[in-house]
Motif scaffolding. Structure first.
Motif, PDB file in Angstrom:
ATOM      1  N   ASP A 150     -38.725  86.346 -56.578  1.00 40.10           N
ATOM      2  CA  ASP A 150     -38.404  85.258 -55.649  1.00 40.10           C
ATOM      3  C   ASP A 150     -36.996  84.787 -56.019  1.00 40.10           C
ATOM      4  O   ASP A 150     -36.811  84.004 -56.954  1.00 40.10           O
ATOM      5  N   THR A 151     -36.009  85.269 -55.286  1.00 43.59           N
ATOM      6  CA  THR A 151     -34.622  84.949 -55.658  1.00 43.59           C
ATOM      7  C   THR A 151     -34.295  83.484 -55.370  1.00 43.59           C
ATOM      8  O   THR A 151     -33.432  82.909 -56.016  1.00 43.59           O
ATOM      9  N   GLU A 152     -35.017  82.891 -54.413  1.00 39.34           N
ATOM     10  CA  GLU A 152     -34.729  81.487 -54.085  1.00 39.34           C
ATOM     11  C   GLU A 152     -35.129  80.558 -55.237  1.00 39.34           C
ATOM     12  O   GLU A 152     -34.407  79.633 -55.579  1.00 39.34           O
ATOM     13  N   SER A 153     -36.295  80.840 -55.815  1.00 36.77           N
ATOM     14  CA  SER A 153     -36.768  80.019 -56.941  1.00 36.77           C
ATOM     15  C   SER A 153     -36.416  80.625 -58.285  1.00 36.77           C
ATOM     16  O   SER A 153     -36.746  80.052 -59.321  1.00 36.77           O
ATOM     17  N   GLN A 154     -35.796  81.797 -58.266  1.00 31.17           N
ATOM     18  CA  GLN A 154     -35.436  82.493 -59.505  1.00 31.17           C
ATOM     19  C   GLN A 154     -36.663  82.702 -60.392  1.00 31.17           C
ATOM     20  O   GLN A 154     -36.678  82.337 -61.573  1.00 31.17           O
ATOM     21  N   LEU A 155     -37.681  83.300 -59.786  1.00 31.21           N
ATOM     22  CA  LEU A 155     -38.914  83.611 -60.501  1.00 31.21           C
ATOM     23  C   LEU A 155     -39.227  85.091 -60.332  1.00 31.21           C
ATOM     24  O   LEU A 155     -39.106  85.634 -59.223  1.00 31.21           O
ATOM     25  N   ARG A 214     -43.700  80.621 -66.430  1.00 35.80           N
ATOM     26  CA  ARG A 214     -43.948  79.613 -65.402  1.00 35.80           C
ATOM     27  C   ARG A 214     -45.345  79.697 -64.789  1.00 35.80           C
ATOM     28  O   ARG A 214     -45.753  78.798 -64.050  1.00 35.80           O
ATOM     29  N   PRO A 228     -50.870  78.674 -61.402  1.00 36.31           N
ATOM     30  CA  PRO A 228     -49.868  78.676 -60.336  1.00 36.31           C
ATOM     31  C   PRO A 228     -48.523  78.174 -60.850  1.00 36.31           C
ATOM     32  O   PRO A 228     -48.462  77.489 -61.871  1.00 36.31           O
ATOM     33  N   THR A 229     -47.455  78.527 -60.144  1.00 37.51           N
ATOM     34  CA  THR A 229     -46.126  78.066 -60.567  1.00 37.51           C
ATOM     35  C   THR A 229     -45.765  76.768 -59.847  1.00 37.51           C
ATOM     36  O   THR A 229     -45.909  76.657 -58.629  1.00 37.51           O
ATOM     37  N   PHE A 230     -45.318  75.798 -60.625  1.00 34.64           N
ATOM     38  CA  PHE A 230     -44.739  74.569 -60.084  1.00 34.64           C
ATOM     39  C   PHE A 230     -43.444  74.306 -60.852  1.00 34.64           C
ATOM     40  O   PHE A 230     -43.380  74.598 -62.044  1.00 34.64           O
ATOM     41  N   PRO A 231     -42.453  73.696 -60.203  1.00 35.99           N
ATOM     42  CA  PRO A 231     -41.236  73.369 -60.958  1.00 35.99           C
ATOM     43  C   PRO A 231     -41.545  72.387 -62.094  1.00 35.99           C
ATOM     44  O   PRO A 231     -40.919  72.428 -63.143  1.00 35.99           O
TER      45      PRO A 231
ATOM     46  N   ARG B 285     -29.756  73.154 -53.958  1.00 31.18           N
ATOM     47  CA  ARG B 285     -30.359  74.269 -54.695  1.00 31.18           C
ATOM     48  C   ARG B 285     -29.277  75.027 -55.461  1.00 31.18           C
ATOM     49  O   ARG B 285     -29.437  75.359 -56.635  1.00 31.18           O
ATOM     50  N   ASP B 404     -42.103  75.194 -55.465  1.00 33.71           N
ATOM     51  CA  ASP B 404     -40.972  76.109 -55.604  1.00 33.71           C
ATOM     52  C   ASP B 404     -40.127  76.053 -54.326  1.00 33.71           C
ATOM     53  O   ASP B 404     -40.611  75.669 -53.256  1.00 33.71           O
ATOM     54  N   ALA B 441     -34.151  74.260 -61.062  1.00 36.42           N
ATOM     55  CA  ALA B 441     -33.741  75.594 -60.620  1.00 36.42           C
ATOM     56  C   ALA B 441     -34.875  76.240 -59.807  1.00 36.42           C
ATOM     57  O   ALA B 441     -34.637  76.950 -58.843  1.00 36.42           O
ATOM     58  N   GLN B 442     -36.093  75.951 -60.190  1.00 38.86           N
ATOM     59  CA  GLN B 442     -37.257  76.589 -59.564  1.00 38.86           C
ATOM     60  C   GLN B 442     -37.704  75.952 -58.251  1.00 38.86           C
ATOM     61  O   GLN B 442     -38.334  76.614 -57.420  1.00 38.86           O
TER      62      GLN B 442
END
Lengths: 529, 529
Positions: A150-155, A214, A228-231, B285, B404, B441-442
């Motif tokens: 996920d390039t938008e969230s850098q994950l 994450r 799950p991933t959360f910021p 972002r 995210d 960032a995320q």
């Protein structure tokens, strides 16, 4: 091909020249080489597997031996002397979370223990098969794909068994990096990093694995734990933090989502020398507390500095360097600092300039990039030194801890002192030297290396190691350090864990493991003794 | 004196002028003021305390009422309408860990529940006394001392009941700051921040409380959990992370050691406007992912921007500003971004310049410091708006989550849409607007505010709130957000926690609580329903 009884690839050697050997001989006496056991002789010792058949499990002695042990010194002694008193009854190579669930069901049904492993690089006895019960090593390295970026969230989400170089290659092809470079990088895996709370050489920029991890998926005997991933979240305790450092006791991480960043445009490593430890420690503390955008700070104490220069094998060049340093005030007792910077060139160079400026009032002498680049070239090759030393009859081992700043020097001296005399009962000396491998505003990791002579037989060498490990570990505990900053607990550090977690803390961790693993089939004996 | 039935100090008022009221009337209709209940009338409703005597416990109705409730909307309704259907049987004011242990023993002996509290600022129902059992509110605010400051490691140890301003004053006197500034800062406590995983307005620089909390001491029914400070550790799961967000279910934090830094030499807040949400979101972002040394990024969506400008109360100035922005391309649909920088002046200004430069390609219009400084002045006063709105017959409530980046806009629209129609069954409109309060960032936190009219009776207003809260919470859960980014779980978010923790995760958290609190006397009903 990978070495079965030492570090790394068989084709890579790290030679010790005459001067290096002379240095060691002068410190602790001349080593006597020991003959290594043969692979066939070692694997022939394995007891016949007692496992019921399973499509995912290989019970051949060769595969079992190659997955039986890690890189701790006791593991090395077993392999080098061919004393294979412990091995799993089989090795499974799952390729999916479904495969892992199948293995958990099999283990529960037959009362078999599972020992999850990545690249088998543990130096703390994480992989030893439990005695008194059948066990299967679960080798995760076939689960190695970049599943989602996920390039938008850098994950980035990977199969947890991906090796360091493979992970970086998959990310670099897309312009990203994880930036996690422990010394074991070439043979350790993402899942292993998470399970043991690993820290990489450039953690100052990229963070420890705790900051990178994450979310993901863990297969436990009680079901799947999906993270799950959360910021960020304020919704109760963080379950990821129970998986981080769980060392296989809760289940098997199958997928991990990690924070990635754009691959840096620029990277450089520089060396700075200081006239004394106290000057160097004060300088690095001020630099790290200034919060500059550096990627690495690594400070060797005087004896490590001397040792590294002696083992470097470029006598003429080193003596020129030492003459120059001497003129600039760095003589006996000098300390070497490596500074790394990464990122946009202008910002990286500005941060470096700032850091170098801060070292000046403490007598810092900047010697440029050459030694830093040399260090970078060898960053994953220095581990091979252990193979080379062994060939000349020397054992190398390490311990590491972390403490707040007021106790850093006290800890360093305590561990070195304890180690230095630990083998006096055997009439042997120990050459012990230290570096601060990771620096924080709050304190530093204290990483001590020991070199001592091999006795030449398994029992004596194991006894020597036990004396040394106990002396160093007690020094850590008595001086208020954590029993591990980056290697984890495994079996070797488990007796010392209660000193920092406390009675209640230990019982909480046990309750956690027992809750998800009522039959106690997950990596028994590790972490929680 | 502190208000008993609203936010903050009685002497502080935040007036809404005619234009602001006109704006609200146009959006959702004119409000009808509701008469508040009197303190005496409310406290007279409390049932007689059923507690056995204890030297630390005050059972007077006045003290019980003042410690009965928090700042959630249902709590407000109870206080404003004087419907005190829940209150603890007494309030204890411990002054030491020994006092807390004594209260735990008392609670265990008599089967009384304990409700730990700091400043009582919870907006998620953390403080509600459980029905069907006797309870004591444990008010921690007498444990407020700076116990130890380690300037070398930059660690400060406080009694956990210290209020924000008191904590900062004790640190500032020594040249340090914690830098934790949630909107509740003036009345929330360090222990409360830890127990609910609080996040402050300048978390971009100082981190969330998770990053600040380095160790401490928790009194639990099973004994004392001592959390030593290490710069980092690989020794098993991190027990601090089980205490963070535990919301009183495990025990009572008595002391906390936090990371502090030198008070910044320079601090500034600037405002930038963008022509549209999508331009603004892309810009922030990119700025946050560039890792610049900023202390705050806070982005309002178009409706929040309009609302803030309308409620600001400086019609002429605002219309001048809007004319200027319009010329620069920011018209209908414009979004306001606040950027904060702190630290060394040269570095702070360089980071700001860099950030402002990055907003230009997205149509960012920098309007200077004035609005930013205004925001700073009012950073803890905006909460008083809730009192003012109430006086004119309006309720204000908020929900917040974090997701995210790919889901940030989706989440914002989903929560606003769900809220906007949630009171249609009552023939009422909801004015809902959003900002991203914390950027990573995320991803980002998504913080939505609701304004709607009061019905004028307790039952209807409670029903309206329930409809609204449920609609907004379901939108969060259905779109994959955490049920709280900064407010915690309490009672109000507890029904939604399983959506993110999963069945196994919930059972792990329950096992943890049951292990240290076998009698379930610690804040029952909160966090884990």
């Amino acid at each position: 091909m990978r070495r079965w009884n030492g570090w790394g690839d068989e084709s890579v050697a790290f030679a010790l020249n005459e001067e290096a050997l002379g240095f060691l001989a002068q410190r602790i006496g001349t080593g006597t080489p020991v003959a290594d056991a043969e692979f066939e002789q070692a694997s022939a010792q394995l007891k016949v597997s007692r496992l019921p058949e399973h499509r995912l499990i290989d019970t051949s002695p060769e595969v079992r031996l190659r997955n039986a042990l890690g890189q701790s010194l006791p593991d090395w002694l077993r392999l080098r002397y061919g004393v294979i008193d412990t091995a799993p009854d089989g090795v499974a190579y799952p390729e999916s979370a479904q495969d892992v669930r199948e293995l958990l069901e099999y283990a529960a049904l037959h009362g078999v223990a599972l020992i999850p492993q990545g690249g088998g690089t543990s130096v703390a006895g994480h992989l030893t098969a439990p005695s008194g019960t059948r066990s299967v090593a679960v080798n995760m390295t076939r689960m190695r794909q970049l599943l989602y970026l996920d390039t938008e969230s850098q994950l980035a989400t990977f199969g947890a068994g991906v090796f360091g170089p493979d992970l970086e290659a998959q990310l670099r092809a897309r312009g990203y990096t994880l930036g996690h470079f422990p010394q074991s990088f070439e043979y350790s895996t993402l899942g292993g990093w998470v399970a043991t709370r690993s820290s990489g050489q450039q953690s100052l920029r990229y963070g420890r694995i705790e900051q990178m991890f994450r979310g993901g998926s863990v297969e436990t005997p009680a079901g799947t734990l999906h993270l799950p991933t959360f910021p960020a979240s304020a919704a109760g305790p963080d379950l990821r933090e129970m998986v981080l450092g769980s060392e296989g006791r809760l289940g098997i991480l199958t997928e991990a989502t990690v924070r990635v960043t754009a691959a840096p445009a620029y990277e450089a490593f520089h060396a700075v020398f200081f006239p004394s430890w106290s000057a160097a420690e004060t300088a690095v503390r001020q630099v790290v507390q200034a919060g500059l955008s550096l990627s690495m700070l690594r400070l060797s104490n005087p004896l490590e500095t001397t040792t590294m220069l002696a083992l470097a094998g470029h006598k003429r060049m080193i003596s020129l360097l030492e003459r120059y340093l001497s003129l600039r005030g760095c003589k006996q007792g000098k300390c070497m600092l490596m500074i790394g910077v990464s990122g946009r060139k202008s910002l990286a160079r500005a941060a470096l300039r700032e850091a170098l400026g801060m070292t000046l009032p403490h007598g810092g002498v900047h010697v440029g990039r050459m030694m830093g680049e040399k260090w970078k070239q060898n960053r994953f090759r220095n581990v091979y030194l252990r193979n080379a030393a062994w060939q000349h009859g020397y054992a190398i081992d390490t311990v590491e801890t972390a403490v707040d700043w007021p106790r850093v020097e006290i800890m360093m001296r305590a561990v070195e002192s304890a180690a230095t005399v630990a083998l006096a009962q055997y009439g042997e000396k120990v050459h012990a030297y230290t570096h601060l491998s990771h620096l924080y505003a709050q304190g530093a990791s204290v990483y001590t290396t020991f070199v001592y002579r091999l006795a030449g037989d398994y029992e004596t060498d194991l006894a020597r190691w036990k004396s040394l490990k106990k002396a160093a570990s007690m020094a850590i505990v008595e001086n208020g350090g954590t029993i591990s900053h980056q290697h984890g607990v495994g079996s070797d550090h488990a007796p010392y864990l209660a000193a920092e977690k406390g009675r209640l803390g230990m019982s909480v961790l046990r309750a956690l493991a027992e809750h998800v693993d009522t039959q106690q089939i997950m990596n028994p004996g590790k972490l929680l003794p």
